[in-house]
Design a protein around this motif. Sequence first.
Motif, mmCIF file in Angstrom:
data_model
loop_
_atom_site.group_PDB
_atom_site.id
_atom_site.type_symbol
_atom_site.label_atom_id
_atom_site.label_comp_id
_atom_site.label_asym_id
_atom_site.label_seq_id
_atom_site.Cartn_x
_atom_site.Cartn_y
_atom_site.Cartn_z
ATOM 1 N N MET A 71 -58.659 101.694 96.151
ATOM 2 C CA MET A 71 -57.912 100.714 96.946
ATOM 3 C C MET A 71 -56.854 99.999 96.114
ATOM 4 N N ASN A 75 -52.759 99.776 96.439
ATOM 5 C CA ASN A 75 -52.228 98.482 96.847
ATOM 6 C C ASN A 75 -52.666 97.397 95.869
ATOM 7 N N TYR A 84 -58.848 93.198 100.077
ATOM 8 C CA TYR A 84 -59.171 94.457 100.735
ATOM 9 C C TYR A 84 -60.234 94.253 101.820
ATOM 10 N N GLN A 87 -58.520 93.001 104.868
ATOM 11 C CA GLN A 87 -57.824 94.048 105.619
ATOM 12 C C GLN A 87 -58.794 95.023 106.297
ATOM 13 N N SER A 385 -65.575 98.065 102.233
ATOM 14 C CA SER A 385 -64.115 98.057 102.388
ATOM 15 C C SER A 385 -63.533 99.433 102.128
ATOM 16 N N GLN A 386 -63.997 100.078 101.065
ATOM 17 C CA GLN A 386 -63.474 101.408 100.741
ATOM 18 C C GLN A 386 -63.835 102.421 101.822
ATOM 19 N N MET A 389 -61.395 101.695 104.613
ATOM 20 C CA MET A 389 -59.962 101.757 104.311
ATOM 21 C C MET A 389 -59.469 103.164 104.019
#
Length: 469
Positions: A71, A75, A84, A87, A385-386, A389
């Motif tokens: 991630m 970004n 992250y 998002q 998150s990963q 994402m």
Amino acid sequence: MSIPNAPGAKGDLVQGFKPRHVTMLSIAGIIGAGLFVGSGHAIAAAGPGAIIAYALSGLLVVLVMRMLGEMAVANPDTGSFSAYADQAIGRWAGFTIGWLYWWFWVLVIPIEAIAAGEIFHSWFPQVQVWTFALVMTLLLTITNLFSVAKYGEFEFWFAMLKVTAIVLFITLGAMALFGVLPQHPVSGLPTLLREHGGFLPNGWSAIFTALITTLFSFIGTEAVTIAAAESDDPSRNIAKATRSVIWRISVFYLLSIMVIISVVPWNDPQLTASGSYQRALELMNVPHAKLMMDIVVLVAVASCLNSSIYIASRMIYSLSRRADAPAFIQRTSATGVPRAAVIASTVIGMLTTLLNFFAPARIFDFLLASSGSIALLVYLAIAISQLRMRATLERRDQALACRMWLFPWLTWAVILFISGVLVTMFIMPSHRIEVSSTLLLTAAIILLSRTSRRPNGPLRSLDPLRSAG
């Protein structure tokens, strides 16, 4: 989006870290007082089998860093995993993880300051510990109030000293074990295993107890993604740091712990009393072992204190950029330093330092307990998150420079493992208060995130280094 032309323009950070700063920060970021002092408790709990706990903890950190690296390379952001989570999961998740992480590092400030104060007090007993602790905190706060390059330079040399100490320790231990130094005889692992109950003298269950201790020794590894965002080439530096985490853990943790368990009997009472590294040096007949380790631990403590101020300030700065903390926190100086964030974090740290000395012990103990499981919640947030994402990152960039291995299976394995550790800690009476306090704090912050609202209109970019233009 472009990088700000003027330092500190519009409350932006600047790219002040040099490549050597980021490299050394990534190499020595995991070498703290927890390694030099806390390793003795893990070995005393599990015996030589503690090396398994360190290997498992190291593997978990490697996987978490790989996910974070995927991630962060795509970004780069000073808010790192908090941004992250914002998002990928939702505003409440970024808000909660950001404030929890800030709170964790704010509490590290008094812990490290007190540790430094105790070392100085042992040298100068006429001065109180709390005086040294506050002076140490104040001096390192000042270094953080200049440019980020000044902080990087201080931390570069702190890191260099820590790396040198570890390398010398491993070298000396290896030479003693192989008989190259006949004046420094040691028993060796085969003898210690035969005479002190074998590899797992307390059984396999003791591995989990040691695992809890070792897991928290690695906290801070993820902070390199926060620092790298203030370097000239954040994506490249983050990728380099996350890829090197395997050999860093192997050399600095696993090799040095292997030396200790090959020299010091696991049931040596001095293992936890004086520290594992000091005891190993004493058994190798190294003169002035205590003084040398006091100096090394003092450097490690100063480095961790310095980093805790930096990390806490950048996290609360990122929260302010996302309108999740007071607006004045995001103000920066002419050199691009978020001084309000530095001062706010340090003031809270100093107040908790004074609480340790002048308030009832149960108050400070409760504050420490509230941060006991934050590291695991951060790792859990990174994994989730990963997981969520990946599709977005692939749409944005078909050729991700840093990919999580065996996605999504290893990501799910990490999520299940961390969840299992948290549940087990809650079941264990010795760790229940840590998990309960952390979960109570987490619930309060989630509630706060639900009751607060961001201003209307589009948010500024989650990447303050690329937000202008």
